[in-house]
Design a protein around this motif. Sequence first.
Motif, PDB file in Angstrom:
ATOM      1  N   LEU A   1      16.916  26.923 -39.250  1.00  0.00           N
ATOM      2  CA  LEU A   1      17.850  26.703 -40.371  1.00  0.00           C
ATOM      3  C   LEU A   1      17.499  27.583 -41.562  1.00  0.00           C
ATOM      4  CD1 LEU A   1      18.122  22.796 -40.268  1.00  0.00           C
ATOM      5  CD2 LEU A   1      19.737  24.459 -39.340  1.00  0.00           C
ATOM      6  N   ARG A   2      16.890  28.723 -41.333  1.00  0.00           N
ATOM      7  CA  ARG A   2      16.403  29.548 -42.430  1.00  0.00           C
ATOM      8  C   ARG A   2      17.530  30.025 -43.352  1.00  0.00           C
ATOM      9  NH1 ARG A   2      16.406  32.290 -37.768  1.00  0.00           N
ATOM     10  NH2 ARG A   2      17.324  34.385 -37.664  1.00  0.00           N
ATOM     11  N   ARG A   3      18.698  30.370 -42.809  1.00  0.00           N
ATOM     12  CA  ARG A   3      19.795  30.858 -43.659  1.00  0.00           C
ATOM     13  C   ARG A   3      20.304  29.741 -44.571  1.00  0.00           C
ATOM     14  NH1 ARG A   3      20.663  33.593 -38.777  1.00  0.00           N
ATOM     15  NH2 ARG A   3      20.719  35.875 -38.991  1.00  0.00           N
ATOM     16  N   GLN A   4      20.502  28.553 -43.996  1.00  0.00           N
ATOM     17  CA  GLN A   4      21.001  27.431 -44.787  1.00  0.00           C
ATOM     18  C   GLN A   4      19.980  26.995 -45.838  1.00  0.00           C
ATOM     19  OE1 GLN A   4      21.053  27.801 -41.536  1.00  0.00           O
ATOM     20  NE2 GLN A   4      22.896  26.960 -40.587  1.00  0.00           N
ATOM     21  N   LEU A   5      18.720  26.913 -45.436  1.00  0.00           N
ATOM     22  CA  LEU A   5      17.686  26.486 -46.371  1.00  0.00           C
ATOM     23  C   LEU A   5      17.499  27.506 -47.488  1.00  0.00           C
ATOM     24  CD1 LEU A   5      14.978  25.031 -43.940  1.00  0.00           C
ATOM     25  CD2 LEU A   5      16.705  23.790 -45.257  1.00  0.00           C
ATOM     26  N   PHE A   6      17.565  28.776 -47.149  1.00  0.00           N
ATOM     27  CA  PHE A   6      17.435  29.810 -48.177  1.00  0.00           C
ATOM     28  C   PHE A   6      18.583  29.730 -49.175  1.00  0.00           C
ATOM     29  CE2 PHE A   6      18.635  34.046 -49.713  1.00  0.00           C
ATOM     30  CZ  PHE A   6      17.487  34.377 -50.418  1.00  0.00           C
TER      31      PHE A   6
ATOM     32  N   GLU B   1      21.850  26.207 -55.508  1.00  0.00           N
ATOM     33  CA  GLU B   1      22.454  24.984 -54.982  1.00  0.00           C
ATOM     34  C   GLU B   1      23.960  24.954 -55.209  1.00  0.00           C
ATOM     35  OE1 GLU B   1      20.765  21.319 -56.153  1.00  0.00           O
ATOM     36  OE2 GLU B   1      18.786  21.726 -55.296  1.00  0.00           O
ATOM     37  N   GLU B   2      24.413  25.422 -56.362  1.00  0.00           N
ATOM     38  CA  GLU B   2      25.841  25.378 -56.662  1.00  0.00           C
ATOM     39  C   GLU B   2      26.634  26.267 -55.716  1.00  0.00           C
ATOM     40  OE1 GLU B   2      27.326  23.326 -58.647  1.00  0.00           O
ATOM     41  OE2 GLU B   2      25.390  22.441 -59.140  1.00  0.00           O
ATOM     42  N   PHE B   3      26.135  27.460 -55.473  1.00  0.00           N
ATOM     43  CA  PHE B   3      26.806  28.363 -54.540  1.00  0.00           C
ATOM     44  C   PHE B   3      26.821  27.775 -53.130  1.00  0.00           C
ATOM     45  CE2 PHE B   3      26.494  31.774 -51.358  1.00  0.00           C
ATOM     46  CZ  PHE B   3      27.689  32.445 -51.603  1.00  0.00           C
ATOM     47  N   ALA B   4      25.679  27.195 -52.734  1.00  0.00           N
ATOM     48  CA  ALA B   4      25.608  26.588 -51.403  1.00  0.00           C
ATOM     49  C   ALA B   4      26.594  25.432 -51.280  1.00  0.00           C
ATOM     50  CB  ALA B   4      24.190  26.100 -51.134  1.00  0.00           C
TER      51      ALA B   4
ATOM     52  N   LEU C   1      27.972  23.798 -47.632  1.00  0.00           N
ATOM     53  CA  LEU C   1      26.718  23.335 -47.043  1.00  0.00           C
ATOM     54  C   LEU C   1      26.371  21.939 -47.551  1.00  0.00           C
ATOM     55  CD1 LEU C   1      24.476  26.546 -47.258  1.00  0.00           C
ATOM     56  CD2 LEU C   1      25.504  25.550 -45.208  1.00  0.00           C
ATOM     57  N   PRO C   2      25.787  21.091 -46.705  1.00  0.00           N
ATOM     58  CA  PRO C   2      25.349  19.753 -47.146  1.00  0.00           C
ATOM     59  C   PRO C   2      24.066  19.869 -47.960  1.00  0.00           C
ATOM     60  CG  PRO C   2      24.790  20.085 -44.840  1.00  0.00           C
ATOM     61  CD  PRO C   2      25.566  21.305 -45.262  1.00  0.00           C
ATOM     62  N   VAL C   3      24.195  20.124 -49.244  1.00  0.00           N
ATOM     63  CA  VAL C   3      23.062  20.468 -50.091  1.00  0.00           C
ATOM     64  C   VAL C   3      22.033  19.345 -50.136  1.00  0.00           C
ATOM     65  CG1 VAL C   3      22.366  21.000 -52.460  1.00  0.00           C
ATOM     66  CG2 VAL C   3      24.393  22.078 -51.477  1.00  0.00           C
ATOM     67  N   ARG C   4      22.490  18.119 -50.350  1.00  0.00           N
ATOM     68  CA  ARG C   4      21.545  17.012 -50.466  1.00  0.00           C
ATOM     69  C   ARG C   4      20.798  16.772 -49.156  1.00  0.00           C
ATOM     70  NH1 ARG C   4      24.272  12.314 -54.319  1.00  0.00           N
ATOM     71  NH2 ARG C   4      24.043  13.490 -56.269  1.00  0.00           N
ATOM     72  N   LEU C   5      21.497  16.884 -48.065  1.00  0.00           N
ATOM     73  CA  LEU C   5      20.847  16.698 -46.775  1.00  0.00           C
ATOM     74  C   LEU C   5      19.808  17.779 -46.525  1.00  0.00           C
ATOM     75  CD1 LEU C   5      20.620  15.217 -44.081  1.00  0.00           C
ATOM     76  CD2 LEU C   5      22.496  16.642 -43.215  1.00  0.00           C
ATOM     77  N   LEU C   6      20.127  19.019 -46.878  1.00  0.00           N
ATOM     78  CA  LEU C   6      19.188  20.117 -46.676  1.00  0.00           C
ATOM     79  C   LEU C   6      17.996  20.001 -47.619  1.00  0.00           C
ATOM     80  CD1 LEU C   6      21.710  23.060 -46.167  1.00  0.00           C
ATOM     81  CD2 LEU C   6      20.211  22.055 -44.436  1.00  0.00           C
ATOM     82  N   ASN C   7      18.230  19.571 -48.857  1.00  0.00           N
ATOM     83  CA  ASN C   7      17.111  19.334 -49.779  1.00  0.00           C
ATOM     84  C   ASN C   7      16.179  18.256 -49.237  1.00  0.00           C
ATOM     85  OD1 ASN C   7      17.538  21.210 -51.836  1.00  0.00           O
ATOM     86  ND2 ASN C   7      19.007  19.896 -52.886  1.00  0.00           N
TER      87      ASN C   7
ATOM     88  N   LEU D   1      15.816  17.519 -46.140  1.00  0.00           N
ATOM     89  CA  LEU D   1      15.154  18.075 -44.967  1.00  0.00           C
ATOM     90  C   LEU D   1      13.957  18.926 -45.364  1.00  0.00           C
ATOM     91  CD1 LEU D   1      15.386  18.185 -41.879  1.00  0.00           C
ATOM     92  CD2 LEU D   1      16.792  20.236 -42.130  1.00  0.00           C
ATOM     93  N   VAL D   2      14.081  19.685 -46.451  1.00  0.00           N
ATOM     94  CA  VAL D   2      12.954  20.477 -46.950  1.00  0.00           C
ATOM     95  C   VAL D   2      11.802  19.564 -47.359  1.00  0.00           C
ATOM     96  CG1 VAL D   2      12.172  21.992 -48.815  1.00  0.00           C
ATOM     97  CG2 VAL D   2      14.346  22.447 -47.672  1.00  0.00           C
ATOM     98  N   ALA D   3      12.128  18.480 -48.064  1.00  0.00           N
ATOM     99  CA  ALA D   3      11.087  17.551 -48.513  1.00  0.00           C
ATOM    100  C   ALA D   3      10.386  16.888 -47.328  1.00  0.00           C
ATOM    101  CB  ALA D   3      11.700  16.491 -49.428  1.00  0.00           C
ATOM    102  N   VAL D   4      11.158  16.447 -46.338  1.00  0.00           N
ATOM    103  CA  VAL D   4      10.577  15.799 -45.159  1.00  0.00           C
ATOM    104  C   VAL D   4       9.725  16.793 -44.369  1.00  0.00           C
ATOM    105  CG1 VAL D   4      11.125  14.726 -42.947  1.00  0.00           C
ATOM    106  CG2 VAL D   4      12.358  14.034 -45.003  1.00  0.00           C
ATOM    107  N   THR D   5      10.215  18.015 -44.231  1.00  0.00           N
ATOM    108  CA  THR D   5       9.450  19.035 -43.502  1.00  0.00           C
ATOM    109  C   THR D   5       8.147  19.351 -44.224  1.00  0.00           C
ATOM    110  OG1 THR D   5      11.542  19.997 -42.746  1.00  0.00           O
ATOM    111  CG2 THR D   5       9.573  21.325 -42.473  1.00  0.00           C
ATOM    112  N   ALA D   6       8.179  19.386 -45.547  1.00  0.00           N
ATOM    113  CA  ALA D   6       6.949  19.594 -46.309  1.00  0.00           C
ATOM    114  C   ALA D   6       5.970  18.453 -46.074  1.00  0.00           C
ATOM    115  CB  ALA D   6       7.275  19.721 -47.798  1.00  0.00           C
ATOM    116  N   ALA D   7       6.489  17.222 -46.005  1.00  0.00           N
ATOM    117  CA  ALA D   7       5.624  16.067 -45.747  1.00  0.00           C
ATOM    118  C   ALA D   7       4.964  16.166 -44.379  1.00  0.00           C
ATOM    119  CB  ALA D   7       6.447  14.781 -45.848  1.00  0.00           C
TER     120      ALA D   7
END
Length: 299
Positions: A149-154, A160-163, A168-174, A176-182
């Motif tokens: 998911l590198r393109r979406q996450l980037f 965030e506004e452009f995404a 793009l599901p911005v909140r879901l991807l955010n 996902l980044v937090a969970v992946t960091a955990a």
Amino acid sequence: MEILNYAFMQRALIAALIVGVTAPAIGIYLVQRRQALMGDGIGHVALTGVGLGFLLNTSPIWAATAVAIAGSVVMELIRWYGKTRGDLALAMLFYGGMAGGVMLMNLSDAGSNANLGTYLFGSITTVSPQDMTTIYVLAALVLAITIGLRRQLFAVCQDEEFARVTGLPVRLLNLLVAVTAAVTVTVAMRVVGLLLVSALMVIPVAAAQQISRSFAVTFSVAVAIGVAVTLTGTTTSYYADVPSGATIVLFAIGLFVLFTGLAAPLAKKRARAAAEASKGCTLEVPGDRSATDDVSVAG
């Protein structure tokens, strides 16, 4: 090599290699979001999971993973809906997670200050075959998300506004980044420790940014740096009998200083190349042209 004759060092080197890849892979998104210290907050929360694992006589890594994921979700929810600023929420995770971990560790029969130290600062030589299975599973999950998911996450981490406008599901991807960091924090805690894991997520990325401009190159260089410092640090810790986590982080800082020193000459070289290219594109008007060459526009 002598170091490869021991099973525990074979596991240590494999674990170091995995952490060297996964930590910068998620760290690049945290740096892009200006949340470089998120790993620290999650690491403190994960300590509560470690203490809970000892208290319940279950796997500390899986318990830490569950608690760290819950903590990262709560932090994101506070950032979305709460009036409390993100840095204050992060501070609460710092102190509450650390206090909870120390308390639970002392309440458990199996816990001790020695056990606490191995999770705080890392003890790569004590990685067991059971730990390796957990590390394999969690690392595969992290890499599947950060690469797949590198393109979406980037896009989300960059703007965030452009995404959001692009659908793009911005909140879901955010989230996902937090969970992946955990998850990454719990993967790396046996190698560099919960207190130092954020350094391995951030410093290789910061070093790579000194000499690269594109996301793809920065990602690749950061992962290469992560692998280099974890393997070198682990090997050095074996022969010099020094803590592996601290050694790895110091090597990472050393490479950052080196890359920072190389950044200025590279920038000057790029500037000279750009100047030469602009000279080649300059349009010169011959001085001996006649008046008939002029173009006039009738009014």
